[in-house]
Write a protein that holds these residues in place. Structure first.
Motif, short mmCIF file in Angstrom:
data_model
loop_
_atom_site.label_atom_id
_atom_site.label_comp_id
_atom_site.label_asym_id
_atom_site.label_seq_id
_atom_site.Cartn_x
_atom_site.Cartn_y
_atom_site.Cartn_z
N LEU A 125 0.83 -1.21 0.00
CA LEU A 125 0.00 0.00 0.00
C LEU A 125 0.86 1.26 0.00
O LEU A 125 0.51 2.27 -0.60
N ARG A 126 2.01 1.18 0.68
CA ARG A 126 2.93 2.32 0.68
C ARG A 126 3.48 2.52 -0.73
O ARG A 126 3.60 3.63 -1.21
N THR A 127 3.81 1.40 -1.38
CA THR A 127 4.37 1.46 -2.73
C THR A 127 3.42 2.11 -3.72
O THR A 127 3.82 2.91 -4.56
N ILE A 128 2.13 1.77 -3.61
CA ILE A 128 1.17 2.35 -4.56
C ILE A 128 0.51 3.61 -4.03
O ILE A 128 -0.37 4.17 -4.64
N GLY A 129 0.95 4.05 -2.84
CA GLY A 129 0.44 5.28 -2.27
C GLY A 129 -1.04 5.21 -1.94
O GLY A 129 -1.79 6.15 -2.14
#
Length: 130
Positions: A125-129
């Motif tokens: 989720l952090r990677t895809i914001g």
């Protein structure tokens, strides 16, 4: 102990990105290697996942564009159709999105497995914001 003694784990994570975007991170080698493992190779429906010095082979069992994807580990001799599944669900009314992860674990490893997924999905989720 047989594989059939395993418990089914289902975890839900709220998502705020489009189904298409999140699906690409769940279904492609380049997407999966961003959060799930160090590297992924795929040939047809066979995916090889790499972590540090270990590698695991999984087969793509079934997928539906932007909705779900199921993998079965090579070493999984259980009667389950898949070893783990990623499913994307959107509430028609609210538009709220959920990523549902389904996995199987030995009873004594259930909590550990949940924590592992939680930390991996956090990375996703952090990677895809989202």
């Amino acid at each position: 102990k047989t594989m059939s003694d395993r418990v089914k784990i289902s975890l839900e994570f709220p998502i705020r990105s489009s189904a298409a975007m999140i699906y690409s991170f769940l279904s492609t080698p380049s997407g999966l290697s961003e959060w799930f493992c160090d590297d992924v190779n795929s040939r047809g429906d066979t995916f090889t996942f790499f972590w540090n010095d270990s590698e695991e082979i999984a087969h793509l069992v079934k997928k539906k564009q932007n909705q779900f994807i199921q993998f079965k580990w090579d070493h999984d001799d259980s009667k389950e159709k898949f070893s783990f599944e990623f499913r994307i669900q959107f509430d028609e009314l609210t538009g709220a999105g959920l990523l549902v992860v389904t996995d199987f674990a030995e009873e004594e490893e259930e909590d550990e497995m949940k924590l592992l997924w939680e930390s991996q999905i956090k990375t996703l989720l952090r990677t895809i914001g989202s």
